[in-house]
Write a protein that holds these residues in place. Structure first.
Motif, PDB file in Angstrom:
ATOM      1  N   LEU A  99       0.849  -1.183   0.000  1.00 51.60           N
ATOM      2  CA  LEU A  99       0.000   0.000   0.000  1.00 51.60           C
ATOM      3  C   LEU A  99       0.886   1.234   0.000  1.00 51.60           C
ATOM      4  O   LEU A  99       1.821   1.332   0.793  1.00 51.60           O
ATOM      5  CB  LEU A  99      -0.905   0.002   1.234  1.00 51.60           C
ATOM      6  N   ALA A 100       0.575   2.199  -0.866  1.00 50.46           N
ATOM      7  CA  ALA A 100       1.440   3.374  -1.006  1.00 50.46           C
ATOM      8  C   ALA A 100       0.618   4.653  -1.054  1.00 50.46           C
ATOM      9  O   ALA A 100      -0.430   4.716  -1.692  1.00 50.46           O
ATOM     10  CB  ALA A 100       2.293   3.258  -2.262  1.00 50.46           C
ATOM     11  N   ALA A 101       1.117   5.684  -0.388  1.00 51.77           N
ATOM     12  CA  ALA A 101       0.452   6.986  -0.357  1.00 51.77           C
ATOM     13  C   ALA A 101       1.416   8.064  -0.842  1.00 51.77           C
ATOM     14  O   ALA A 101       2.524   8.196  -0.325  1.00 51.77           O
ATOM     15  CB  ALA A 101      -0.032   7.304   1.055  1.00 51.77           C
ATOM     16  N   PHE A 102       0.984   8.825  -1.838  1.00 49.87           N
ATOM     17  CA  PHE A 102       1.777   9.920  -2.402  1.00 49.87           C
ATOM     18  C   PHE A 102       0.930  11.189  -2.309  1.00 49.87           C
ATOM     19  O   PHE A 102      -0.056  11.343  -3.039  1.00 49.87           O
ATOM     20  CB  PHE A 102       2.111   9.644  -3.866  1.00 49.87           C
ATOM     21  N   SER A 103       1.292  12.078  -1.424  1.00 50.78           N
ATOM     22  CA  SER A 103       0.474  13.265  -1.187  1.00 50.78           C
ATOM     23  C   SER A 103       1.318  14.526  -1.192  1.00 50.78           C
ATOM     24  O   SER A 103       2.278  14.646  -0.429  1.00 50.78           O
ATOM     25  CB  SER A 103      -0.254  13.156   0.155  1.00 50.78           C
ATOM     26  N   ALA A 104       0.949  15.475  -2.040  1.00 53.48           N
ATOM     27  CA  ALA A 104       1.637  16.763  -2.033  1.00 53.48           C
ATOM     28  C   ALA A 104       1.372  17.494  -0.721  1.00 53.48           C
ATOM     29  O   ALA A 104       2.238  18.217  -0.216  1.00 53.48           O
ATOM     30  CB  ALA A 104       1.179  17.601  -3.220  1.00 53.48           C
ATOM     31  N   TRP A 105       0.163  17.311  -0.188  1.00 52.92           N
ATOM     32  CA  TRP A 105      -0.176  17.886   1.117  1.00 52.92           C
ATOM     33  C   TRP A 105       0.156  16.840   2.182  1.00 52.92           C
ATOM     34  O   TRP A 105      -0.578  15.878   2.375  1.00 52.92           O
ATOM     35  CB  TRP A 105      -1.665  18.267   1.147  1.00 52.92           C
ATOM     36  N   GLY A 106       1.274  17.013   2.841  1.00 52.78           N
ATOM     37  CA  GLY A 106       1.825  16.026   3.761  1.00 52.78           C
ATOM     38  C   GLY A 106       0.911  15.509   4.849  1.00 52.78           C
ATOM     39  O   GLY A 106       0.994  14.328   5.209  1.00 52.78           O
ATOM     40  N   PRO A 107       0.034  16.345   5.437  1.00 53.46           N
ATOM     41  CA  PRO A 107      -0.823  15.857   6.519  1.00 53.46           C
ATOM     42  C   PRO A 107      -1.677  14.642   6.170  1.00 53.46           C
ATOM     43  O   PRO A 107      -2.071  13.899   7.066  1.00 53.46           O
ATOM     44  CB  PRO A 107      -1.692  17.078   6.837  1.00 53.46           C
ATOM     45  N   ILE A 108      -1.945  14.424   4.895  1.00 49.09           N
ATOM     46  CA  ILE A 108      -2.708  13.218   4.530  1.00 49.09           C
ATOM     47  C   ILE A 108      -1.936  11.977   4.946  1.00 49.09           C
ATOM     48  O   ILE A 108      -2.493  11.032   5.516  1.00 49.09           O
ATOM     49  CB  ILE A 108      -3.001  13.182   3.018  1.00 49.09           C
ATOM     50  N   ASN A 109      -0.633  11.980   4.684  1.00 47.78           N
ATOM     51  CA  ASN A 109       0.178  10.794   4.926  1.00 47.78           C
ATOM     52  C   ASN A 109       0.417  10.500   6.400  1.00 47.78           C
ATOM     53  O   ASN A 109       0.658   9.354   6.765  1.00 47.78           O
ATOM     54  CB  ASN A 109       1.531  10.924   4.220  1.00 47.78           C
TER      55      ASN A 109
END
Length: 280
Positions: A99-109
């Motif tokens: 499972l991978a998360a790529f978020s420009a808005w860091g708080p999502i991760n």
């Protein structure tokens, strides 16, 4: 026999509302017009990123998951919450899943997705982020879930005003980034076995030309679309389809039972046939 869905890729354009119909987005439209697409989906209230992404990823409304921008900026999402994200649900059901998360808005991760459920986590500006996504896809064809959040449209809306030429140009630019991700799937020969969902968390410019947060239709109404094997491409999603239902759709596609506390639902008739992974 149709291919099974082996992975899900969610691509979110922060603050894009349903403005993709007002500017050039050849990659998004080129894909979703061959799948299922609506311009009348509804974001959660209040129309703010933490609340909306939280609902999309946790399958419950903001008053249930309790997230807001201040909380996700300073705290990690509790591992023992009664309202886990789809990342945590998938990881618990299938511990070996990638499972991978790529978020420009860091708080999502760190504030919306549980730390234990992310095998790979990246926070970068949009242009760098999609290159990281493309590399990850090429190296991990067995990934089960990828979440990608692009921040450009919302940043442009706050700076220039939602609906302005500069804002619309940012959505066209985001479409190019979406194209990078789609090209990576095609190069890895994964497109035919992937469910790709593309949407926005909220719109903007309703009551305040440079902001969002209210229930004004321009803030609440967003596009939502998907493309993948076994999807009913003749289906018309109901007016006001809630983007929170994305959580239930992802679990259905991966053959994982959704928890009883979910408010999210799978739209009847969205899956044309059983094109999901065998739970074994």
């Amino acid at each position: 026999m149709a291919k099974q869905i082996e992975r899900v890729i969610i691509i979110g354009l922060d603050g894009a509302g349903n403005f993709i119909k007002e500017t050039e987005t050849p990659n998004i439209h080129g894909l979703l017009e061959k799948g299922v697409l609506t311009y009348s989906a509804q974001a959660n209230s209040p129309t703010i990123s933490a609340e909306c992404w939280g609902s999309l990823l946790h399958g419950v409304s903001p008053d249930v998951h309790g997230l807001n921008n201040d909380i996700v900026a300073t705290k990690t999402y509790p591992e023992d919450s009664r309202y886990p994200s789809i990342f945590k649900i998938i990881k618990q059901a299938r511990p070996t899943s990638k499972l991978a998360a790529f978020s420009a808005w860091g708080p999502i991760n760190h504030g919306i997705i549980e730390q234990s459920a992310q095998d790979h986590s990246v926070s970068q500006p949009d242009a760098e982020l999609v290159e990281s996504v493309a590399t990850y896809i090429s190296e991990n064809p067995d990934v089960a879930l990828i979440f990608v959040q692009l921040d450009g449209p919302d940043a442009a809306g706050h700076q220039h005003g939602y609906g302005t030429k500069s804002y619309l140009a940012s959505i066209t630019e985001a479409d190019q980034y979406v194209g990078t991700v789609l090209d990576a799937l095609r190069k890895a020969h994964l497109m035919d076995s992937s469910l790709v969902i593309i949407t926005a968390d909220h719109g903007g410019g309703g009551e305040n030309h440079y902001s969002h947060g209210s229930d004004h239709p321009q803030n609440k109404t967003v596009f939502w679309g998907c493309h993948g094997p076994g999807m009913n491409t003749k289906m018309k999603l109901k007016e006001g389809f809630p983007i929170m239902d994305t959580a239930a759709i992802v679990l259905q596609a991966l053959g994982i039972e959704q928890p009883g506390q979910f408010e999210a639902e799978v739209p009847e008739g969205l899956f044309l046939e059983q094109a999901i992974i065998d739970k074994k």
